[in-house]
Design an enzyme around this catalytic site. Structure first.
Site, PDB file in Angstrom:
ATOM      1  N   GLY A 151      59.743 -15.002 -36.879  1.00  0.00           N
ATOM      2  CA  GLY A 151      59.652 -14.101 -35.733  1.00  0.00           C
ATOM      3  C   GLY A 151      58.417 -14.406 -34.914  1.00  0.00           C
ATOM      4  O   GLY A 151      57.596 -15.244 -35.281  1.00  0.00           O
ATOM      5  N   GLY A 209      55.505 -12.531 -31.839  1.00  0.00           N
ATOM      6  CA  GLY A 209      54.995 -11.320 -31.207  1.00  0.00           C
ATOM      7  C   GLY A 209      53.941 -11.688 -30.195  1.00  0.00           C
ATOM      8  O   GLY A 209      53.778 -12.864 -29.843  1.00  0.00           O
ATOM      9  N   ASP A 238      47.041  -1.094 -35.992  1.00  0.00           N
ATOM     10  CA  ASP A 238      48.356  -1.422 -35.410  1.00  0.00           C
ATOM     11  C   ASP A 238      49.465  -1.122 -36.413  1.00  0.00           C
ATOM     12  O   ASP A 238      50.346  -1.948 -36.652  1.00  0.00           O
ATOM     13  CB  ASP A 238      48.400  -2.885 -34.970  1.00  0.00           C
ATOM     14  CG  ASP A 238      49.596  -3.181 -34.058  1.00  0.00           C
ATOM     15  OD1 ASP A 238      50.168  -2.210 -33.505  1.00  0.00           O
ATOM     16  OD2 ASP A 238      49.951  -4.358 -33.888  1.00  0.00           O
TER      17      ASP A 238
END
Length: 318
Positions: free
Chosen positions: A59, A61, A176
């Site tokens: 993935g 980000g 986060d």
């Protein structure tokens, strides 16, 4: 990398390792190729990723991309995160950053993702971490239709708070927390707080290009008000809000604040009201609702002050 004169981007008189905006944009979706090119130059003193076979990208980000890899010596699967700096990186900054990451390597807890090793080349940095084979809580929520049952969410919430309690006692703040950063393993079945401090340290070191004016750290839906106002001085009580918002989302599929279309999320954070969780779902037990509503209070003084306080309250509510 490309030979471009970057003085206009960087500012005259400044030096260090730097990727121009065009090269960085090309590498943003898949920065591993760029990292390998930089490592191949062989002029860095930091370790390479020799000893690992990269299998595929898991993935990406805002800060970089994550890859699945195998460690050659024992075939253990690991996750490698590659992050690109948006500013010039001098040797002094790199050493200071490496020292902080070494401190983080000592954060060892069954409910925190373990950092195995790290390194850098030019303006690219990488971190080798344990691999969580069930993906994230966000992935699980998607498989379950957008939210989790209390029976499934309860153990995840308690285990997450166990890991965060340990980190808070050790003096670390995540900044986060969100479903995407809560990771799950099959054997044994455990939840782990992921990305703990990596992004924060990257930002703190100045490598992300963030500034105090006009920018902020974190994800708006899971961000307390004080994190927008002054993200550099976030404390454990701010993690409590983010985790409360994460649990709220896990149980309802919604957020503690309403975010109208065409309204800046930051404007909502600064002035928007908090919606009590039982207004989203009346089936949530009242005692559990009290814990989550207190965790996401706008006023930080009204919240649990750290993960340990919230953990004890949640344990009693469940």
């Amino acid at each position: 990398k490309c030979g471009k004169d970057v003085s206009d981007e960087l500012g005259r008189g400044k030096g260090g390792h730097y990727l121009c905006a065009a090269c960085r944009q090309r590498a943003q979706a898949d920065p591993m190729e760029l990292l390998n090119q930089l490592l191949a130059k062989g002029h860095q003193k930091t370790p390479s990723i020799a000893g690992f076979d990269i299998e595929r990208k898991l993935g990406e980000g805002g800060c970089g991309a994550v890859y699945l890899a195998r460690r050659k010596r024992d075939q253990q699967r690991v996750a490698i995160k590659v992050m690109l700096s948006k500013v010039a990186v001098d040797e002094q900054s790199r050493v200071k950053f490496a020292q902080e990451i070494e401190v983080m390597k000592r954060l060892r807890h069954e409910h925190l993702v373990e950092l195995l090793e790290h390194g850098s080349a030019g303006s690219a940095f990488y971190f080798v971490m344990e691999f969580c084979d069930r993906g994230s809580v966000a992935d699980l929520m998607q498989r379950r239709g957008g939210k989790l049952s209390l029976a499934e969410a309860g153990p995840i919430m308690l285990q997450t708070l166990e890991g965060l309690t340990y980190a808070h006692k050790a003096g670390f703040v995540h900044r986060d927390l969100k479903p995407q950063n809560l990771l799950l393993k099959r054997t044994p079945s455990v939840a782990k707080v992921g990305d703990f401090g990596f992004a924060k340290s990257f930002q703190k070191a100045g490598f992300s290009g963030m500034t105090v004016t006009g920018t902020y750290a974190g994800t708006p839906f899971y961000m307390p008000r004080e994190q927008v106002i002054n993200f550099k001085y976030v404390k454990p009580v701010s993690d409590v809000w983010s985790l409360g918002a994460t649990f709220y989302n896990m149980l309802t599929g919604q957020f503690p604040r309403d975010y109208p279309r065409r309204v800046d999320p930051i404007e909502v954070i600064l002035g928007g009201r908090i919606v009590p969780i039982r207004k989203r779902d009346t089936s949530i037990p009242a005692k559990l609702a009290e814990v989550i509503d207190r965790a996401v209070a706008n006023d930080s003084k009204q919240r649990y002050q750290d993960a340990g306080q919230m953990k004890e309250a949640l344990r009693k509510a469940l």
